[in-house]
Design a protein around this motif. Structure first.
Motif, PDB file in Angstrom:
ATOM      1  N   SER A  84       0.833  -1.206   0.000  1.00 56.11           N
ATOM      2  CA  SER A  84       0.000   0.000   0.000  1.00 56.11           C
ATOM      3  C   SER A  84       0.866   1.255   0.000  1.00 56.11           C
ATOM      4  O   SER A  84       0.557   2.240  -0.681  1.00 56.11           O
ATOM      5  N   TYR A  85       1.986   1.234   0.744  1.00 58.61           N
ATOM      6  CA  TYR A  85       2.889   2.386   0.711  1.00 58.61           C
ATOM      7  C   TYR A  85       3.457   2.570  -0.693  1.00 58.61           C
ATOM      8  O   TYR A  85       3.539   3.690  -1.205  1.00 58.61           O
ATOM      9  N   TYR A  86       3.864   1.448  -1.296  1.00 57.49           N
ATOM     10  CA  TYR A  86       4.449   1.490  -2.637  1.00 57.49           C
ATOM     11  C   TYR A  86       3.478   2.106  -3.646  1.00 57.49           C
ATOM     12  O   TYR A  86       3.869   2.912  -4.497  1.00 57.49           O
ATOM     13  N   LEU A  87       2.211   1.756  -3.524  1.00 52.27           N
ATOM     14  CA  LEU A  87       1.197   2.233  -4.472  1.00 52.27           C
ATOM     15  C   LEU A  87       0.582   3.566  -4.086  1.00 52.27           C
ATOM     16  O   LEU A  87      -0.185   4.141  -4.861  1.00 52.27           O
ATOM     17  N   GLY A  88       0.889   4.051  -2.890  1.00 55.19           N
ATOM     18  CA  GLY A  88       0.276   5.303  -2.440  1.00 55.19           C
ATOM     19  C   GLY A  88      -1.179   5.147  -2.066  1.00 55.19           C
ATOM     20  O   GLY A  88      -1.975   6.083  -2.192  1.00 55.19           O
ATOM     21  N   ILE A  89      -1.540   3.949  -1.574  1.00 54.77           N
ATOM     22  CA  ILE A  89      -2.913   3.632  -1.193  1.00 54.77           C
ATOM     23  C   ILE A  89      -3.017   3.607   0.331  1.00 54.77           C
ATOM     24  O   ILE A  89      -2.098   3.150   1.014  1.00 54.77           O
ATOM     25  N   ASP A  90      -4.121   4.096   0.862  1.00 57.40           N
ATOM     26  CA  ASP A  90      -4.363   4.022   2.297  1.00 57.40           C
ATOM     27  C   ASP A  90      -4.386   2.553   2.716  1.00 57.40           C
ATOM     28  O   ASP A  90      -5.152   1.758   2.165  1.00 57.40           O
ATOM     29  N   LYS A  91      -3.556   2.183   3.691  1.00 57.22           N
ATOM     30  CA  LYS A  91      -3.497   0.772   4.092  1.00 57.22           C
ATOM     31  C   LYS A  91      -4.786   0.303   4.753  1.00 57.22           C
ATOM     32  O   LYS A  91      -4.997  -0.905   4.911  1.00 57.22           O
ATOM     33  N   CYS A  92      -5.654   1.237   5.105  1.00 54.74           N
ATOM     34  CA  CYS A  92      -6.964   0.876   5.654  1.00 54.74           C
ATOM     35  C   CYS A  92      -8.078   1.088   4.632  1.00 54.74           C
ATOM     36  O   CYS A  92      -9.244   1.311   4.988  1.00 54.74           O
ATOM     37  N   THR A  93      -7.723   1.016   3.378  1.00 57.04           N
ATOM     38  CA  THR A  93      -8.718   1.199   2.327  1.00 57.04           C
ATOM     39  C   THR A  93      -9.856   0.190   2.439  1.00 57.04           C
ATOM     40  O   THR A  93      -9.653  -0.950   2.852  1.00 57.04           O
ATOM     41  N   GLU A  94     -11.040   0.633   2.047  1.00 58.02           N
ATOM     42  CA  GLU A  94     -12.208  -0.254   1.983  1.00 58.02           C
ATOM     43  C   GLU A  94     -12.640  -0.470   0.536  1.00 58.02           C
ATOM     44  O   GLU A  94     -13.678  -1.070   0.275  1.00 58.02           O
ATOM     45  N   ASP A  95     -11.827   0.006  -0.397  1.00 60.33           N
ATOM     46  CA  ASP A  95     -12.148  -0.049  -1.824  1.00 60.33           C
ATOM     47  C   ASP A  95     -11.598  -1.345  -2.431  1.00 60.33           C
ATOM     48  O   ASP A  95     -10.386  -1.595  -2.392  1.00 60.33           O
ATOM     49  N   SER A  96     -12.462  -2.134  -3.005  1.00 68.02           N
ATOM     50  CA  SER A  96     -12.031  -3.403  -3.600  1.00 68.02           C
ATOM     51  C   SER A  96     -11.082  -3.192  -4.776  1.00 68.02           C
ATOM     52  O   SER A  96     -10.247  -4.052  -5.071  1.00 68.02           O
ATOM     53  N   LYS A  97     -11.191  -2.044  -5.444  1.00 67.41           N
ATOM     54  CA  LYS A  97     -10.279  -1.753  -6.553  1.00 67.41           C
ATOM     55  C   LYS A  97      -8.853  -1.551  -6.030  1.00 67.41           C
ATOM     56  O   LYS A  97      -7.881  -1.971  -6.657  1.00 67.41           O
ATOM     57  N   ASP A  98      -8.737  -0.899  -4.861  1.00 65.56           N
ATOM     58  CA  ASP A  98      -7.420  -0.743  -4.237  1.00 65.56           C
ATOM     59  C   ASP A  98      -6.857  -2.099  -3.846  1.00 65.56           C
ATOM     60  O   ASP A  98      -5.668  -2.373  -4.036  1.00 65.56           O
ATOM     61  N   ALA A  99      -7.717  -2.942  -3.295  1.00 58.80           N
ATOM     62  CA  ALA A  99      -7.280  -4.284  -2.897  1.00 58.80           C
ATOM     63  C   ALA A  99      -6.776  -5.069  -4.097  1.00 58.80           C
ATOM     64  O   ALA A  99      -5.786  -5.813  -4.000  1.00 58.80           O
ATOM     65  N   GLN A 100      -7.424  -4.908  -5.232  1.00 55.25           N
ATOM     66  CA  GLN A 100      -6.998  -5.608  -6.446  1.00 55.25           C
ATOM     67  C   GLN A 100      -5.630  -5.109  -6.900  1.00 55.25           C
ATOM     68  O   GLN A 100      -4.787  -5.896  -7.348  1.00 55.25           O
ATOM     69  N   LYS A 101      -5.390  -3.809  -6.758  1.00 54.59           N
ATOM     70  CA  LYS A 101      -4.083  -3.256  -7.124  1.00 54.59           C
ATOM     71  C   LYS A 101      -2.977  -3.843  -6.234  1.00 54.59           C
ATOM     72  O   LYS A 101      -1.897  -4.172  -6.711  1.00 54.59           O
ATOM     73  N   ILE A 102      -3.278  -3.951  -4.948  1.00 51.67           N
ATOM     74  CA  ILE A 102      -2.305  -4.529  -4.017  1.00 51.67           C
ATOM     75  C   ILE A 102      -2.051  -5.987  -4.366  1.00 51.67           C
ATOM     76  O   ILE A 102      -0.901  -6.444  -4.405  1.00 51.67           O
ATOM     77  N   LEU A 103      -3.125  -6.720  -4.637  1.00 49.66           N
ATOM     78  CA  LEU A 103      -2.976  -8.122  -5.012  1.00 49.66           C
ATOM     79  C   LEU A 103      -2.127  -8.255  -6.276  1.00 49.66           C
ATOM     80  O   LEU A 103      -1.279  -9.152  -6.380  1.00 49.66           O
ATOM     81  N   SER A 104      -2.339  -7.383  -7.237  1.00 50.89           N
ATOM     82  CA  SER A 104      -1.579  -7.451  -8.487  1.00 50.89           C
ATOM     83  C   SER A 104      -0.088  -7.287  -8.242  1.00 50.89           C
ATOM     84  O   SER A 104       0.744  -8.001  -8.832  1.00 50.89           O
ATOM     85  N   VAL A 105       0.276  -6.353  -7.353  1.00 45.66           N
ATOM     86  CA  VAL A 105       1.690  -6.150  -7.016  1.00 45.66           C
ATOM     87  C   VAL A 105       2.266  -7.402  -6.358  1.00 45.66           C
ATOM     88  O   VAL A 105       3.364  -7.865  -6.698  1.00 45.66           O
ATOM     89  N   LEU A 106       1.518  -7.982  -5.433  1.00 47.72           N
ATOM     90  CA  LEU A 106       1.992  -9.163  -4.712  1.00 47.72           C
ATOM     91  C   LEU A 106       2.077 -10.383  -5.622  1.00 47.72           C
ATOM     92  O   LEU A 106       3.017 -11.187  -5.520  1.00 47.72           O
ATOM     93  N   GLU A 107       1.114 -10.537  -6.514  1.00 49.56           N
ATOM     94  CA  GLU A 107       1.141 -11.678  -7.440  1.00 49.56           C
ATOM     95  C   GLU A 107       2.275 -11.541  -8.450  1.00 49.56           C
ATOM     96  O   GLU A 107       2.904 -12.538  -8.834  1.00 49.56           O
ATOM     97  N   LYS A 108       2.552 -10.315  -8.870  1.00 47.85           N
ATOM     98  CA  LYS A 108       3.656 -10.085  -9.798  1.00 47.85           C
ATOM     99  C   LYS A 108       4.991 -10.394  -9.135  1.00 47.85           C
ATOM    100  O   LYS A 108       5.923 -10.921  -9.767  1.00 47.85           O
TER     101      LYS A 108
END
Length: 347
Positions: free
Chosen positions: A177-201
């Protein structure tokens, strides 16, 4: 791990070490692995007559799951800041009024009244630090990696299979979340998908997800880059001088670990004696010297090793302080998103 309940007078806590030396009995201690000096346990046992049994875990979530599953033998456990609040809100902790203990006077003001436990009714500070990553400068391209989470999540191709991550849902989610500039307490599923994409990559680049043995793994040169807590990085550098701890420019997690007593503990008074004892400067300093993390006790500096003061992994450079990202207690919705991402990642 059930033992007969030993009633020890609370007077032992009030009058100090001289009475505590006659306390006797048992204490079952559940802590992070490789995070408490064996010699300090021996010292406590000698001074108090209390026999200590130590078990270890590798994450806050492991601790929580074990206690929720009914593990009822522990007298002192060591959750991080956000987990203290989770356990407190769930009615899992004894209220012990740490602020009334004799040695609480030694606690630095910045740690005396934390938001996760106002007034220190349930917890006492142990050690605190940061979560970044370490690399061996002798074995990375050109001897240097960018001070960015990109070096960890998108390492150079030459490092494939030579990078290790912590097996820690919260730490990986937060770092991404820090890497992407996303709030680590996000409730947005789109943000979660972005985080997952980074981790899967990142996943095909990794040698493993493992929180235990990070120090030994780096020293043995089994991997070149390892996500680490700063104290572990310090201990790595003691044996591997080419190790470099990174403060990523996007932000770095700040954690504080704490002593608490689980609800229903069998040796509550012995646990209070232990917690008070650990707020003495000379005792907590031994833990700092062993683990490589700073503590919250005034006066401990005089007992600390000089090597800690000279290592930027421990003694954070002034120009990096703005990168600190304190722990936050996220909403249930946010935690559920994080859990889903972790489950998907680990399939």
């Amino acid at each position: 791990m059930r033992s007969p309940k030993l009633i020890v007078s609370a007077l032992a806590l009030v009058v100090g070490a001289s009475s505590a030396a006659h306390a006797g009995g048992e204490l079952y201690f559940y802590n992070w692995s490789n995070y408490f000096p064996p010699k300090l346990i021996e010292k406590f046992e000698k001074e108090t007559g209390i026999d200590v049994t130590l078990d270890v875990y590798d994450s806050n979530e492991t601790l929580l799951a074990k206690l929720q599953a009914g593990a009822a033998g522990y007298d002192v456990v060591v959750p991080s800041d956000y987990m203290v609040k989770i356990m407190k809100d769930a009615g899992m902790l004894e209220k012990i009024d740490v602020a009334s203990m004799p040695n609480f006077k030694n606690v630095a003001a910045a740690f005396a009244d934390p938001p996760f436990d106002p007034g220190r009714a349930y917890s006492a500070p142990y050690l605190w630090g940061t979560t970044g990553f370490t690399y061996d400068s002798a074995r990375v391209p050109n001897g240097r990696l960018e001070e960015s989470w990109k070096s960890f999540f998108e390492p150079p191709a030459e490092l494939k299979g030579q990078v290790a991550a912590l097996n820690d849902e919260v730490e990986l989610w937060n770092a991404a979340s820090y890497y992407l500039g996303i709030d680590k307490c996000t409730e947005d599923s789109k943000d979660a998908q972005k985080i997952l994409s980074v981790l899967e990559k990142q996943k095909p680049m990794l040698a493993m997800y493992q929180s235990d043995g990070t120090i030994e793994r780096m020293i043995a040169k089994e991997v070149i880059v390892h996500m680490q807590w700063n104290g572990a990085s310090h201990r790595t550098r003691e044996k591997l001088p080419t190790a470099v701890y990174v403060y990523p420019k996007e932000g770095i997690g700040l954690f504080q670990d704490n002593f608490v007593i689980p609800k229903g503990a069998k040796n509550v008074e012995n646990a209070k004696i232990f917690i008070n004892w650990m707020m003495a400067p000379e005792n907590i300093a031994e833990a700092t010297n062993f683990a490589g993390y700073m503590n919250a006790i005034n006066g401990s500096e005089q007992f600390m090793d000089a090597s800690l003061r000279d290592d930027p992994a421990v003694n954070m450079p002034a120009d990096k302080i703005g990168l600190l990202r304190p722990s936050k207690e996220c909403s249930t919705k946010s935690r559920e998103l994080r859990d889903k991402v972790w489950t998907r990642l680990k399939k």
